[in-house]
Design an enzyme around this catalytic site. Structure first.
Site, PDB file in Angstrom:
ATOM      1  N   ALA A  32     -18.804 -44.101   4.808  1.00 53.79           N
ATOM      2  CA  ALA A  32     -18.425 -43.434   3.913  1.00 53.79           C
ATOM      3  C   ALA A  32     -17.087 -44.246   3.527  1.00 53.79           C
ATOM      4  O   ALA A  32     -17.018 -44.247   2.179  1.00 53.79           O
ATOM      5  CB  ALA A  32     -17.969 -42.136   4.411  1.00 53.79           C
ATOM      6  N   ALA A  33     -16.258 -44.747   4.317  1.00 54.71           N
ATOM      7  CA  ALA A  33     -15.396 -45.394   3.842  1.00 54.71           C
ATOM      8  C   ALA A  33     -14.544 -46.161   5.055  1.00 54.71           C
ATOM      9  O   ALA A  33     -15.020 -46.144   6.039  1.00 54.71           O
ATOM     10  CB  ALA A  33     -14.030 -44.309   3.501  1.00 54.71           C
ATOM     11  N   GLU A  59     -11.037 -48.201   6.515  1.00 53.01           N
ATOM     12  CA  GLU A  59      -9.481 -47.829   6.463  1.00 53.01           C
ATOM     13  C   GLU A  59      -8.782 -49.122   6.265  1.00 53.01           C
ATOM     14  O   GLU A  59      -7.565 -49.173   6.671  1.00 53.01           O
ATOM     15  CB  GLU A  59      -8.896 -47.203   7.479  1.00 53.01           C
ATOM     16  CG  GLU A  59      -9.000 -48.081   9.061  1.00 53.01           C
ATOM     17  CD  GLU A  59     -10.209 -47.648   9.869  1.00 53.01           C
ATOM     18  OE1 GLU A  59     -11.160 -47.223   9.387  1.00 53.01           O
ATOM     19  OE2 GLU A  59     -10.214 -47.846  10.980  1.00 53.01           O
ATOM     20  N   ASN A  60      -9.355 -50.311   5.848  1.00 54.59           N
ATOM     21  CA  ASN A  60      -8.661 -51.686   5.916  1.00 54.59           C
ATOM     22  C   ASN A  60      -7.158 -51.394   5.359  1.00 54.59           C
ATOM     23  O   ASN A  60      -6.892 -50.809   4.379  1.00 54.59           O
ATOM     24  CB  ASN A  60      -9.247 -52.496   4.828  1.00 54.59           C
ATOM     25  CG  ASN A  60     -10.809 -52.738   5.243  1.00 54.59           C
ATOM     26  OD1 ASN A  60     -11.273 -52.998   6.189  1.00 54.59           O
ATOM     27  ND2 ASN A  60     -11.573 -52.391   4.162  1.00 54.59           N
ATOM     28  N   HIS A  67      -8.747 -38.903   5.769  1.00 52.40           N
ATOM     29  CA  HIS A  67      -8.930 -39.783   7.022  1.00 52.40           C
ATOM     30  C   HIS A  67      -8.513 -41.167   6.943  1.00 52.40           C
ATOM     31  O   HIS A  67      -7.999 -41.510   7.743  1.00 52.40           O
ATOM     32  CB  HIS A  67     -10.313 -39.669   7.198  1.00 52.40           C
ATOM     33  CG  HIS A  67     -11.164 -40.237   8.545  1.00 52.40           C
ATOM     34  ND1 HIS A  67     -11.685 -39.765   9.427  1.00 52.40           N
ATOM     35  CD2 HIS A  67     -11.347 -41.695   8.584  1.00 52.40           C
ATOM     36  CE1 HIS A  67     -12.037 -40.563  10.364  1.00 52.40           C
ATOM     37  NE2 HIS A  67     -11.960 -41.733   9.783  1.00 52.40           N
ATOM     38  N   GLU A  68      -8.993 -41.591   5.958  1.00 58.72           N
ATOM     39  CA  GLU A  68      -8.541 -43.275   5.794  1.00 58.72           C
ATOM     40  C   GLU A  68      -7.176 -43.468   5.933  1.00 58.72           C
ATOM     41  O   GLU A  68      -6.498 -44.517   6.152  1.00 58.72           O
ATOM     42  CB  GLU A  68      -9.428 -43.729   4.525  1.00 58.72           C
ATOM     43  CG  GLU A  68     -10.734 -43.811   4.691  1.00 58.72           C
ATOM     44  CD  GLU A  68     -11.528 -44.159   5.974  1.00 58.72           C
ATOM     45  OE1 GLU A  68     -10.934 -44.857   6.694  1.00 58.72           O
ATOM     46  OE2 GLU A  68     -12.550 -43.392   6.202  1.00 58.72           O
ATOM     47  N   HIS A 113      -5.680 -43.377   8.974  1.00 54.27           N
ATOM     48  CA  HIS A 113      -5.706 -44.733   9.678  1.00 54.27           C
ATOM     49  C   HIS A 113      -4.694 -45.506   9.327  1.00 54.27           C
ATOM     50  O   HIS A 113      -4.625 -46.769  10.230  1.00 54.27           O
ATOM     51  CB  HIS A 113      -7.092 -45.438   9.373  1.00 54.27           C
ATOM     52  CG  HIS A 113      -8.379 -44.794  10.552  1.00 54.27           C
ATOM     53  ND1 HIS A 113      -8.119 -44.494  11.549  1.00 54.27           N
ATOM     54  CD2 HIS A 113      -9.536 -44.344   9.808  1.00 54.27           C
ATOM     55  CE1 HIS A 113      -9.579 -44.058  11.841  1.00 54.27           C
ATOM     56  NE2 HIS A 113     -10.124 -43.799  11.065  1.00 54.27           N
ATOM     57  N   GLU A 164     -10.508 -42.718  15.783  1.00 57.50           N
ATOM     58  CA  GLU A 164     -11.281 -41.784  15.180  1.00 57.50           C
ATOM     59  C   GLU A 164     -11.233 -40.371  15.434  1.00 57.50           C
ATOM     60  O   GLU A 164     -11.173 -39.706  14.411  1.00 57.50           O
ATOM     61  CB  GLU A 164     -12.907 -42.334  15.175  1.00 57.50           C
ATOM     62  CG  GLU A 164     -13.285 -43.640  14.776  1.00 57.50           C
ATOM     63  CD  GLU A 164     -12.743 -43.955  13.415  1.00 57.50           C
ATOM     64  OE1 GLU A 164     -12.484 -43.085  12.578  1.00 57.50           O
ATOM     65  OE2 GLU A 164     -12.729 -45.070  13.148  1.00 57.50           O
TER      66      GLU A 164
HETATM   67 ZN   LIG Z   1     -12.193 -43.680  10.805  1.00 52.98          ZN
END
Ligand SMILES: [Zn+2]
Length: 1001
Positions: A385-386, A388-389, A421-422, A425, A444
């Protein structure tokens, strides 16, 4: 990293079916289980390799002859020469010779310690900084690179072992750093593909405490496979355009440049990217300088990053446009997407909440965001889905773009949670990084838990952490973790190809559930204090679970509470599964209860005896209630198999309730008398029991019965209270468990007795709430979430279980749409209406939806339309849809799997989907084999509702001949289908017997 957790919203049922609840956990749970399929080399590479081999072989033979002659002449005992002395000739041909000699004779001296054979890097060298220059050729999808890695030698070694995979290394030079930089003599260099490493064996040892520099030039392809540095495309105004972007987590940075690709090897990175000036480039840091060249090329120089790991490094080359906002503290947030989406304003929502969330986390963690900017990049294709860079988070379009007025609340919620969420992170994962992948659940689990806290910050009315967490996380993962094929949350992994496996729902959802349990035991201020201390202590570094437990224990001690968090949590993280706590009133002793624990498992009759030794330290909260009142909760730490406790005052009419607000990660069972008292309470006055506990009771009771811990009539009795239930969450919990039962029963003869019974429980609320009025033009966020979601849930149940009124309403809405060609159907119920319409109306409606699917540009709408097509009763149409999906490009690649799974959820299509799956397995495997998670999602999705003995045998037969590559996914599939079949043989009769006699049926 966010997995594709489509939150049980879109429907895929003919109007007999309920909600798409199982999709999340089951479908995706074992995404990562298979082995990696190695891509065939390109022909070009084949030829090069071939030529080189021939050349090397010829030279080796020639050299061998010359050396042998010389050796014989000089009477040298050749075999006593050690590797070093033969390596003194620095000509390439002799190096080649030595290589083959090594391979043939060598197992002595220093080479007998072969660090490249170890699954982990040897640790003698630590990277300090990388300078990486990449030149991107979009016209032929290749790139070339030069990397210069500054290394600190910690233990003297002869070997520089770097990760490199699929890269063609052209030249490697090693320099010593110090007063005079000089190139050091290389003995030989080689790849060891089994461990994805490139090894430079030095002539002399690199010395401890000295710094060195390794320069490597290399070339590679920009692959079409969603890993490493990959490409994808989209169509803009009828023209196909390409972009290239990275996905390095967990082990794919090595596909883009040689590096020490383990999270512990943090370093700083200075990146520059050369590309054609028609494109722009992005990376973690802002651009410091751009230098244009005359020939239409540009080089972008990015600022140096702080210390970080390779897996969240990133770059992209695309011709997107962006929108920007700036936070109060001056951090620039940009959303990059395809130009038409930016123009439509589809990125505005994400940008708006990203800005607010950065502030939320800075306040919560009391640690500032570390980088000067944050870019959110929306790409058409992405394996997750994505991702987190740090400073450049990448999202698949469906998880970040929003079209107000078209997207439903659940779509909005989905997008919101992925962004929350991202951004979490950026602290949890990027600033402080797990030491190794076995603790991936640390980052996570936290990010998943914070999805709910962050969403509560944005939308306090949603009560995400108190409510939605239960159905979407807790109930969901307890299904998976109740299987014998589950695994502990901390999983040891060594091989690179196994690392993907640890990113599963157990890591995400159980991680989040355990953290929530702990946060509730600690209390929010203490929890927050512990987190702050943890982040401050380990920022720009790595930390393991014990580091966190220590900080939490310290925070508790400061509050005068002495709990050894590690001791408690190790039992939850190192053991698989979870307990069922049984609370029994002791009749003989006043106010005394017996509390026992055992490992909950769906197959109690077959549970492995070894698991019976499982024991947990359980923070059990407990209250006593009567018709109008519930006592404040008290906490009991249950650590023995069985214990007796005194509880307040318990008289005959009062009931006990455990796991208050379902903050604990376990199920609770009671003696039957207590269950009856609880059910009576729910029927009479449900509000005495909290919303969370009402949902929890429903989930526990259905699953305890499903596994055989309770008689089958108890769940059927409890749903009778639903007509009194005015809150969304218990309805949602009910529709999830009923969905499963529905799938189990939808092909049985007496199905109607069941559906009529459920419809009776739903009818009064359905008529009370009615349908939402027209689509309106405001944002969906304006609607009162709880009311709209409750209404939606009840409409869905009514239409699913055959309400005539509901069916008629859907038909009317669709007809109006077709005749006016204006879609006035409220977005929040569109999936229900479309699906019901397709299933009940004639073929023209299917054709109409199919046409709309092709002409619609809104991403959320497209998905809903496609899923509606799977709802038809007409097997000819279902077959046509499957064929079109599998053999044409009319259905986008990433949606094909969903089509098959959804057809399988339709009782009229189950057999068809299962048959197609088996017949087309080879094609599917070739098409998706490399995206392993898609394979596992497909396997578990297609099989999870098979429930006859014949289907079980078909599954087993199929695995015998085809199952090799996806063993874990197939093992889970068998366990689930076996459980379904067993339920029929053990409990179906008991279930229907009660229904036949039931007063309301
Ligand atoms: Zn994650």
């Amino acid at each position: 990293m966010a997995l594709d957790d489509t939150r049980g919203k879109s429907l895929s049922f003919t109007p007999m079916v309920i909600e798409d609840t199982m999709r999340n956990g089951r479908g995706l749970s074992d995404q990562w289980a298979d082995t990696v399929v190695v891509r065939p080399r390109t022909t070009e590479r084949h030829i090069t390799v071939h030529k080189r081999l021939v050349l090397a072989f010829a030279i080796s033979i020639l050299t061998l002859i010359i050396v042998t002659v010389i050796a014989v002449l000089l009477s040298v005992k050749f075999e006593e020469c050690n590797a070093d002395s033969t390596a003194s000739a620095s000509h390439g041909n002799l190096t080649k010779f030595n290589q083959s000699r090594d391979a043939l004779f060598n197992h002595r001296g220093e080479d007998s310690f072969q660090p490249w054979r170890q699954l982990r890097l040897p640790g003698s060298l630590r990277p300090l900084q990388y300078d990486l220059h990449i030149t991107v050729f979009m016209e032929n999808f290749t790139f070339s690179g030069e990397v210069s890695i500054e290394l600190q030698c910690r233990n003297s070694t002869k070997y520089v072992v770097l990760h490199a995979d699929r890269l063609a290394v052209q030249k490697a030079v090693v320099y010593s750093e110090g007063k005079k930089t000089r190139a050091l003599k290389i003995h030989r260099q080689f790849r060891y593909p089994a461990n994805q490493v490139f090894v430079i064996a030095m002539h002399r040892e690199l010395e401890s405490q000295k710094n060195y520099k390794v320069n490597i030039t290399f070339q590679a392809h920009i692959e079409d496979e969603l890993l490493g540095f990959f490409r994808s495309s989209y169509v803009l105004y009828g023209e196909k355009r390409y972009l290239a972007v990275t996905q390095f987590s967990p082990t794919h940075a090595r596909k883009a440049f040689p590096c020490l690709d383990e999270p512990i090897y943090k370093a700083t990175f200075k990146i520059s990217i050369k590309h054609e000036s028609t494109y722009l480039s992005l990376s973690n840091m802002p651009i410091e300088a751009s230098i244009s060249e005359e020939d239409g090329w540009v080089t972008d120089y990015f600022s140096r990053t702080p210390r970080m790991s390779t897996y969240y490094l990133a770059w992209a080359v695309c011709n997107f446009t962006f929108k920007e906002t700036v936070t109060d503290s001056g951090i620039s947030i940009r959303l990059y997407a395809r130009p038409d989406a930016i123009q439509r304003g589809s990125g505005d929502y994400a940008l708006h909440i990203a800005k607010r969330l950065l502030g939320f986390y800075e306040d919560y963690f009391k640690v500032k965001y570390s980088l000067p900017k944050l870019d959110l990049l929306a790409v058409p294709k992405h394996p997750y889905a994505a991702m987190e860079n740090w400073g450049l988070s990448v999202f698949v379009e469906q998880k970040i773009l929003m079209d107000p007025g078209v997207s439903s609340i659940s779509y909005l919620m989905d997008v919101t949670m992925v962004i929350v969420h991202e951004i979490c992170h950026q602290w949890f994962g990027d600033l402080v990084t797990p030491v190794w992948w076995e603790d991936v659940w640390l980052k996570e689990g936290f990010a998943h838990f914070f999805e709910f806290l962050g969403a509560d910050f944005l939308f306090p009315d949603w009560h995400m952490e108190k409510q939605r967490f239960l159905t979407d996380v807790l109930h969901e993962v307890m299904l998976l973790d109740g299987l014998a094929s589950s695994h502990p949350i901390s999983q040891e992994v060594l091989k690179a190809t196994d690392i993907d496996r640890v990113f599963d729902w157990i890591a995400y959802k159980k991680g989040a559930a355990l953290i929530r349990m702990l946060a509730n035991v600690m209390g929010q201020p203490v929890f927050q204090m512990g987190l702050n201390d943890y982040l401050i202590t380990h920022m720009y570094g790595n930390a393991g679970r014990d580091d966190l437990w220590n900080k939490f224990s310290e925070a508790m001690q400061k509050e005068g509470r002495d709990i050894n968090i590690k001791e408690v949590m190790d039992l939850w993280t190192l053991q698989m599964g979870y307990p069922v706590v049984t609370i029994t009133k002791n009749d003989s002793v006043d106010n005394s209860v017996t509390i026992s624990q055992e490992h909950f498992i769906f197959d109690i009759k077959h549970s492995a005896p070894s698991n019976s030794s499982f024991q947990w330290q359980i923070p059990l909260t407990i209250s006593v209630g009567n018709s109008s009142h519930i006592s404040p909760e008290s906490i009991i730490w249950v650590s023995n198999r069985s214990e007796s406790h005194k509880i307040g005052s318990v008289d005959d009419g009062s009931w006990l309730l455990g796991n208050i607000n379902q903050t604990g990660y376990f199920r609770v069972n009671y003696d039957l008398r207590n269950w009856r008292l609880l059910i009576e309470q729910l029927m009479r006055n449900p509000e005495v029991i909290s919303v969370g506990n009402r949902a929890g009771l429903i989930d526990d009771v259905f699953n305890l019965a499903r596994a055989g811990y309770l008689p089958q009539n108890i769940p059927l009795e409890i749903v009778r209270y639903l007509s009194q239930e005015k809150e969304f969450l218990p309805w949602h919990a009910a529709s999830r468990v009923l969905y499963h039962l529905d799938k189990l029963l939808d092909r049985t003869e007496e199905y109607n007795i069941f559906s009529e019974y459920i419809l009776k429980q739903v009818a009064s609320m359905y008529h009370r709430l009615g349908w939402p009025t027209s689509a309106g033009n405001g944002s969906v966020a304006q609607a009162t979430y709880q009311t709209e979601e409750l209404r939606r849930e009840v409409i869905m149940l009514a239409c699913s279980f055959g309400s005539k009124h509901c069916h008629q309403q859907a038909i009317t809405l669709i007809s109006e749409w077709i005749s006016s060609n204006k879609n006035r159907i409220p977005p929040n119920v569109r999936d229900i209406v479309y699906c019901t319409g397709v299933s009940l109306m004639d073929e023209d409606v299917w054709e109409f939806i199919w046409m709309k699917f092709h002409s619609s540009t809104a991403i959320s709408e497209k998905k809903v339309l496609l899923e509606a097509l799977t709802c038809s009763d007409n097997t000819f149409l279902l077959n046509r849809l499957l064929n079109l999906s599998l053999s044409s490009d009319l259905v986008p690649d990433q949606d094909v799997i969903d089509v098959i799974i959804h057809v399988g959820r339709n009782p009229h299509g189950r057999h068809l989907a299962w048959k197609n799956f088996r017949e087309k397995w080879d094609i599917l495997n070739t098409r998706y084999g490399e995206a392993l998670f898609i394979n596992s999602k497909l396997i578990n999705g297609v099989t999870e509702f098979l429930n006859t003995k014949a289907e079980l045998n078909e599954l087993k037969d199929f695995i015998q001949t085809n199952g090799g590559g996806a063993a874990a996914a197939f093992a889970r599939a068998v366990e689930i289908v076996e459980a379904n079949v067993r339920w029929h043989s053990l409990f179906e009769e008991e279930f229907f017997q009660w229904l036949r006699k039931s007063p309301t049926s």
